[in-house]
Scaffold this motif. Structure first.
Motif, mmCIF file in Angstrom:
data_model
loop_
_atom_site.group_PDB
_atom_site.id
_atom_site.type_symbol
_atom_site.label_atom_id
_atom_site.label_comp_id
_atom_site.label_asym_id
_atom_site.label_seq_id
_atom_site.Cartn_x
_atom_site.Cartn_y
_atom_site.Cartn_z
ATOM 1 N N THR A 152 -3.335 -7.240 0.614
ATOM 2 C CA THR A 152 -3.144 -6.472 1.845
ATOM 3 C C THR A 152 -3.139 -4.972 1.558
ATOM 4 O OG1 THR A 152 -0.726 -6.464 1.645
ATOM 5 C CG2 THR A 152 -1.745 -8.342 2.784
ATOM 6 N N ASP A 153 -3.367 -4.181 2.615
ATOM 7 C CA ASP A 153 -3.341 -2.720 2.482
ATOM 8 C C ASP A 153 -1.972 -2.229 2.013
ATOM 9 O OD1 ASP A 153 -5.987 -2.356 3.275
ATOM 10 O OD2 ASP A 153 -5.454 -2.299 5.407
ATOM 11 N N ASN A 158 1.357 0.093 -2.445
ATOM 12 C CA ASN A 158 2.450 0.039 -3.428
ATOM 13 C C ASN A 158 1.906 0.145 -4.853
ATOM 14 O OD1 ASN A 158 4.309 -0.313 -1.356
ATOM 15 N ND2 ASN A 158 4.263 -2.543 -1.489
ATOM 16 N N TRP A 159 0.779 -0.525 -5.105
ATOM 17 C CA TRP A 159 0.159 -0.438 -6.423
ATOM 18 C C TRP A 159 -0.313 0.985 -6.704
ATOM 19 C CZ3 TRP A 159 0.434 -3.109 -10.602
ATOM 20 C CH2 TRP A 159 0.664 -4.485 -10.572
ATOM 21 N N THR A 160 -0.878 1.621 -5.706
ATOM 22 C CA THR A 160 -1.356 2.995 -5.879
ATOM 23 C C THR A 160 -0.224 3.927 -6.265
ATOM 24 O OG1 THR A 160 -3.158 2.670 -4.276
ATOM 25 C CG2 THR A 160 -2.461 4.940 -4.721
ATOM 26 N N ILE A 210 -8.999 0.110 -8.109
ATOM 27 C CA ILE A 210 -8.660 -0.253 -6.731
ATOM 28 C C ILE A 210 -9.802 0.125 -5.793
ATOM 29 C CG2 ILE A 210 -7.158 0.249 -4.764
ATOM 30 C CD1 ILE A 210 -4.823 0.430 -6.604
ATOM 31 N N ASP A 211 -10.309 -0.869 -5.084
ATOM 32 C CA ASP A 211 -11.344 -0.680 -4.078
ATOM 33 C C ASP A 211 -10.664 -0.842 -2.724
ATOM 34 O OD1 ASP A 211 -13.456 -0.744 -2.325
ATOM 35 O OD2 ASP A 211 -14.594 -2.285 -3.401
ATOM 36 N N GLU A 212 -10.274 0.271 -2.134
ATOM 37 C CA GLU A 212 -9.515 0.227 -0.879
ATOM 38 C C GLU A 212 -10.332 -0.343 0.268
ATOM 39 O OE1 GLU A 212 -7.993 4.100 -0.126
ATOM 40 O OE2 GLU A 212 -6.594 4.068 -1.826
#
Length: 224
Positions: A152-153, A158-160, A210-212
């Motif tokens: 999920t976004d 949170n990972w970012t 990460i590919d948003e």
């Protein structure tokens, strides 16, 4: 026991069984244990056990029992050693893609600082469209670990936040390849470089991509 010479093949059968159990313990530590192939190693114990049974029933005489047991013990021993050697090479060169073995593969690289601090120890429950690859290091070959999934976004956000604290370099994936004179692999996204020793012929690299747009996160580690 009436035919005491039957103890010879029975004892050899027990020895073969103990060897089989020992091999099982050794391969149990592999990322993807080859249980089906290892099972063939029970054959020597069964064959020698059969000769022990026949000797105990008087179906085989003393001379025949000793001759057959000795010949089979030597033959099956060397055949088993060769087969175990083949299994070791096969296991050491097997690329694992089954997600059920993810935790075992993670354990092989968990001692690396960047991996230990960032990579998930198990595949998160929120992960979807999971792809996983682990290639063990063998002789001059490289070790590679890749976990990729969509989420999920909110979780990506949170990972970012976390990766911004851990990364030593942040930027577009294609920019990293350009700055380091590497051929671009065609995968777009924001690269969070956790570790890289700058090696070319031999080196170690660890990053998260990460590919948003596609809500995809990829964890990558390689040692070559």
């Amino acid at each position: 026991m009436k035919h005491k010479y039957a103890l010879y093949p029975i004892i050899m059968s027990i020895c073969a069984l103990c060897c089989f159990l020992g091999v099982l313990l050794v391969f149990a530590s592999a990322v993807q244990p080859p249980w089906g192939r290892v099972a063939f190693l029970i054959f020597p114990a069964l064959v020698l056990g059969l000769f022990g049974f026949l000797a105990a029933k008087g179906k085989l005489r003393l001379s025949a029992t000793i001759a057959w047991t000795t010949a089979l013990s030597v033959l099956l021993f060397f055949a088993s050693v060769f087969y175990v050697s083949v299994l070791c090479v096969w296991t050491a060169t097997t690329t694992t893609t089954d997600i059920h073995f993810y935790s075992r593969a993670y354990g092989q690289i968990a001692e690396e600082d960047s991996v230990q601090e960032v990579f998930p120890q198990s595949i998160p429950a929120d992960a979807k469209d999971i792809t996983f690859t682990y290639c063990p290091q063998f002789l001059q070959g490289g070790e590679e670990f890749i976990l990729s999934y969509t989420t999920t976004d909110e979780i990506l956000s949170n990972w970012t936040t976390r990766l911004k604290r851990e990364a030593e370099w942040i930027g577009p994936n294609q920019q990293w390849y350009s700055e380091n004179n590497w051929s671009f692999d065609g995968v777009y996204g924001t690269r969070y470089q956790l570790d890289w020793d700058g090696g070319s012929n031999h080196g170690e690299i660890c990053y998260v991509l990460i590919d948003e747009e596609n809500r995809q996160i990829t964890f990558y580690y390689s040692h070559w």
